[in-house]
Every structure is written in C-alpha cells, then in structure tokens.
Design a protein around this motif. Structure first.
Motif, PDB file in Angstrom:
ATOM      1  N   MET A   1       0.752  -1.166   0.038  1.00 53.96           N
ATOM      2  CA  MET A   1      -0.035  -0.083   0.132  1.00 53.96           C
ATOM      3  C   MET A   1       0.816   1.310  -0.070  1.00 53.96           C
ATOM      4  O   MET A   1       0.489   2.453  -0.348  1.00 53.96           O
ATOM      5  CB  MET A   1      -0.856  -0.195   1.212  1.00 53.96           C
ATOM      6  N   THR A   2       1.912   1.403   0.704  1.00 49.50           N
ATOM      7  CA  THR A   2       2.861   2.520   0.671  1.00 49.50           C
ATOM      8  C   THR A   2       3.782   2.539  -0.413  1.00 49.50           C
ATOM      9  O   THR A   2       4.396   3.567  -0.717  1.00 49.50           O
ATOM     10  CB  THR A   2       3.590   2.246   1.859  1.00 49.50           C
ATOM     11  N   SER A   3       3.670   1.636  -1.421  1.00 47.55           N
ATOM     12  CA  SER A   3       4.432   1.664  -2.690  1.00 47.55           C
ATOM     13  C   SER A   3       3.343   1.660  -3.646  1.00 47.55           C
ATOM     14  O   SER A   3       4.032   1.238  -5.068  1.00 47.55           O
ATOM     15  CB  SER A   3       5.413   0.495  -2.715  1.00 47.55           C
ATOM     16  N   ASP A   4       2.370   2.109  -3.699  1.00 47.06           N
ATOM     17  CA  ASP A   4       1.196   2.198  -4.777  1.00 47.06           C
ATOM     18  C   ASP A   4       1.710   3.253  -5.766  1.00 47.06           C
ATOM     19  O   ASP A   4       1.952   4.207  -5.366  1.00 47.06           O
ATOM     20  CB  ASP A   4      -0.127   2.598  -4.308  1.00 47.06           C
ATOM     21  N   VAL A   5       1.651   2.677  -7.188  1.00 45.02           N
ATOM     22  CA  VAL A   5       2.321   3.708  -8.284  1.00 45.02           C
ATOM     23  C   VAL A   5       0.977   4.419  -9.018  1.00 45.02           C
ATOM     24  O   VAL A   5      -0.135   3.692  -9.233  1.00 45.02           O
ATOM     25  CB  VAL A   5       2.978   2.765  -9.054  1.00 45.02           C
TER      26      VAL A   5
ATOM     27  N   ASP B   1       3.891  -1.404 -21.204  1.00 46.24           N
ATOM     28  CA  ASP B   1       4.090  -2.534 -20.105  1.00 46.24           C
ATOM     29  C   ASP B   1       4.592  -1.720 -19.081  1.00 46.24           C
ATOM     30  O   ASP B   1       5.543  -0.813 -19.220  1.00 46.24           O
ATOM     31  CB  ASP B   1       4.784  -3.818 -20.642  1.00 46.24           C
ATOM     32  N   ALA B   2       4.070  -2.039 -17.764  1.00 46.91           N
ATOM     33  CA  ALA B   2       4.624  -1.460 -16.754  1.00 46.91           C
ATOM     34  C   ALA B   2       4.810  -2.262 -15.484  1.00 46.91           C
ATOM     35  O   ALA B   2       3.796  -3.241 -15.404  1.00 46.91           O
ATOM     36  CB  ALA B   2       3.497  -0.300 -16.206  1.00 46.91           C
ATOM     37  N   VAL B   3       5.954  -2.066 -14.621  1.00 48.17           N
ATOM     38  CA  VAL B   3       6.356  -2.855 -13.720  1.00 48.17           C
ATOM     39  C   VAL B   3       6.895  -2.025 -12.599  1.00 48.17           C
ATOM     40  O   VAL B   3       7.348  -1.094 -12.814  1.00 48.17           O
ATOM     41  CB  VAL B   3       7.289  -3.970 -14.181  1.00 48.17           C
ATOM     42  N   VAL B   4       6.786  -2.502 -11.501  1.00 50.27           N
ATOM     43  CA  VAL B   4       7.407  -1.769 -10.260  1.00 50.27           C
ATOM     44  C   VAL B   4       8.727  -2.209 -10.231  1.00 50.27           C
ATOM     45  O   VAL B   4       9.171  -3.482 -10.232  1.00 50.27           O
ATOM     46  CB  VAL B   4       6.513  -2.260  -8.921  1.00 50.27           C
ATOM     47  N   GLY B   5       9.757  -1.462  -9.890  1.00 50.07           N
ATOM     48  CA  GLY B   5      11.023  -1.816 -10.123  1.00 50.07           C
ATOM     49  C   GLY B   5      11.839  -1.618 -11.387  1.00 50.07           C
ATOM     50  O   GLY B   5      11.151  -1.062 -12.187  1.00 50.07           O
ATOM     51  N   ALA B   6      13.134  -1.854 -11.568  1.00 50.32           N
ATOM     52  CA  ALA B   6      13.744  -1.855 -12.551  1.00 50.32           C
ATOM     53  C   ALA B   6      13.796  -2.976 -13.309  1.00 50.32           C
ATOM     54  O   ALA B   6      14.474  -4.073 -13.354  1.00 50.32           O
ATOM     55  CB  ALA B   6      15.359  -1.472 -12.087  1.00 50.32           C
ATOM     56  N   ALA B   7      12.873  -3.033 -14.176  1.00 45.02           N
ATOM     57  CA  ALA B   7      12.523  -4.323 -15.198  1.00 45.02           C
ATOM     58  C   ALA B   7      13.622  -4.331 -16.321  1.00 45.02           C
ATOM     59  O   ALA B   7      14.309  -3.171 -16.714  1.00 45.02           O
ATOM     60  CB  ALA B   7      11.238  -4.342 -15.920  1.00 45.02           C
TER      61      ALA B   7
ATOM     62  N   GLY C   1      17.805   3.922  -7.805  1.00 47.57           N
ATOM     63  CA  GLY C   1      16.252   4.661  -7.352  1.00 47.57           C
ATOM     64  C   GLY C   1      15.313   4.594  -8.188  1.00 47.57           C
ATOM     65  O   GLY C   1      14.312   5.033  -7.902  1.00 47.57           O
ATOM     66  N   THR C   2      15.234   3.560  -9.172  1.00 45.79           N
ATOM     67  CA  THR C   2      14.085   3.367 -10.055  1.00 45.79           C
ATOM     68  C   THR C   2      13.132   2.612  -9.208  1.00 45.79           C
ATOM     69  O   THR C   2      13.122   1.717  -8.394  1.00 45.79           O
ATOM     70  CB  THR C   2      14.540   2.569 -11.291  1.00 45.79           C
TER      71      THR C   2
ATOM     72  N   ASP D   1      11.104   7.727 -10.807  1.00 47.31           N
ATOM     73  CA  ASP D   1      11.646   7.620  -9.454  1.00 47.31           C
ATOM     74  C   ASP D   1      10.713   7.441  -8.345  1.00 47.31           C
ATOM     75  O   ASP D   1       9.291   7.357  -8.996  1.00 47.31           O
ATOM     76  CB  ASP D   1      12.609   8.935  -9.116  1.00 47.31           C
ATOM     77  N   ASP D   2      10.664   7.614  -7.125  1.00 46.65           N
ATOM     78  CA  ASP D   2       9.523   7.418  -6.147  1.00 46.65           C
ATOM     79  C   ASP D   2       8.689   8.635  -6.186  1.00 46.65           C
ATOM     80  O   ASP D   2       7.622   8.397  -5.524  1.00 46.65           O
ATOM     81  CB  ASP D   2      10.156   7.521  -4.657  1.00 46.65           C
TER      82      ASP D   2
END
Length: 227
Positions: free
Chosen positions: A104-108, A131-137, A159-160, A214-215
C-alpha cells in the motif's frame, strides 16, 4: 576430787566383704555388659527404622510433587496443541498485514505517469501500448540486444521505482532524439532508453522506449491508512 568422763572411743565403719564367689561376680558383670550392648543395639535399630521411615516419607512426597508437575506439563502441552492453530493464524495475519503495508505504501500512480508521457510526446505522436512494472525491469533495448534473455536493465538508474515500456506511433517521421528528450522532461523520470525506431510505411512510424521513474510516481494514497 572428781575425775572427768573420758571421751568415747569411735570406731570406723565395719568392713564390707564381698562374699560372692568369683564365678558369680563374673557372671553378673557379663550380664550387665550384655544388657548395655543390648540397649545400644536396640537404639541403633530404632535409629535405622526412623531414618528409613523419614526417607520413605520424603520419597513419597517427592513422587507426589513429580506426578503433580507431570500432570501440569501434560495439561500445558494440551493447551499449546489446542492453541497452535491460533498461533499460526496470528503469525500469518501479521505477515499479511506487513506485506499489505509494504504494497500500500508503494502504490504507483500508473494512470498519471502514462498521461504525463502521452502529454510530453511531440505533436502527432501517441502511445499505442505499454508495459509497466514496479522496480527496474529489463529494458527493451537490453532485451533486444540479448535476444530476450535480459532480466534486469543494465542501464536502469539507481532509485528506479517503476519502469514503463511504451510503444509510440506517429504518422510523421519521428526523430529518436525528440522522443527521448520529450520523455526526459517528464517530472520524476530518471532515464530513458529507446530500443528501436522503425517505419512500416511512409505514413506510419513506431518506436519502443523504456522509461524509468523515481519515487515521485508513488501515489501515497494508502500511506496514512498503512501507518
């Protein structure tokens, strides 16, 4: 002339003579000695009996305490077995809540980021797919260069937080630098990498580009609830 009375003569006590024969005296001495040894033996036996009785009482008391502790241990083991499911459920619940808090705290804000990329494109260009992913894909360029074997983007900046791979099309010739520059100007973008730029016909152009955020892309929508 009168003569005084003379003092009476005082004789000692009459002598005591043991007239018993030696054999009788020896017999009596042996009998007295036997009585003394008998008394000693009876006293020792009484002490032994008393020690045995005290030891038996202590052993019985210790056995009673041991049985009571064993019964208590058995009862506690049964209670632990009965509460094992509760403990497991509580542990699973804690792990789930921790994972939910992290998620929940890392919701994009996927829609906001995609809209910002679309708005930054040059006139006449649009995003046909992404396409979208969390982190460095794995970036499209790295995947293309390694025949699809890449697992992480070698050029992903530190920091991605999220990675977008977008397919951009246009009816006009697109300059690679223009597309990269337009995405670079989007707030929160850490880096941009274009994999290819192709033309299916004189009126259709397409490209595949990877964008690293970034965040600042986080929505923080659930941060307050998670806290």
């Amino acid at each position: 002339m009168m003569l005084g009375r003379s003092a009476a003569l005082v004789y000692g006590a009459p002598p005591r003579v043991n007239l018993l024969p030696p054999a009788e005296r020896e017999r009596r001495e042996q009998a007295a000695l036997a009585r003394r040894w008998g008394l000693i033996a009876v006293g020792a036996a009484a002490l032994v009996v008393l020690a045995v009785a005290v030891t038996a009482l202590l052993v019985r008391s210790a056995d009673g305490d041991l049985q009571a502790e064993q019964a208590r241990t058995t009862a506690l083991a049964r209670q632990l077995a009965a509460n094992r499911d509760v403990a497991t459920a509580t542990r699973d619940k804690s792990a789930y809540e921790a994972y939910r808090t992290q998620v929940m705290t890392s919701d994009v804000s996927w829609g906001r980021a995609l809209g910002a990329l679309q708005d930054a494109l040059p006139n006449g260009a649009r995003i046909d797919g992404f396409d979208a992913v969390v982190g460095a894909a794995a970036s499209a360029a790295a995947t293309s260069a390694t025949g699809g074997g890449a697992t992480l983007a070698a050029t992903a900046p530190s920091g991605t937080v999220a990675t977008f791979t977008v397919q951009v099309s246009s009816m006009l010739p697109m300059d690679q630098k223009a597309v990269v520059a337009s995405f670079t100007r989007v707030p929160g973008v850490l880096g941009v990498e274009m994999a290819d730029l192709s033309s299916e016909s004189s009126a259709s152009y397409s490209s595949t580009t990877t964008v690293f955020f970034d965040d600042s892309i986080l929505s923080h929508k659930y941060a307050e609830k998670a806290g």
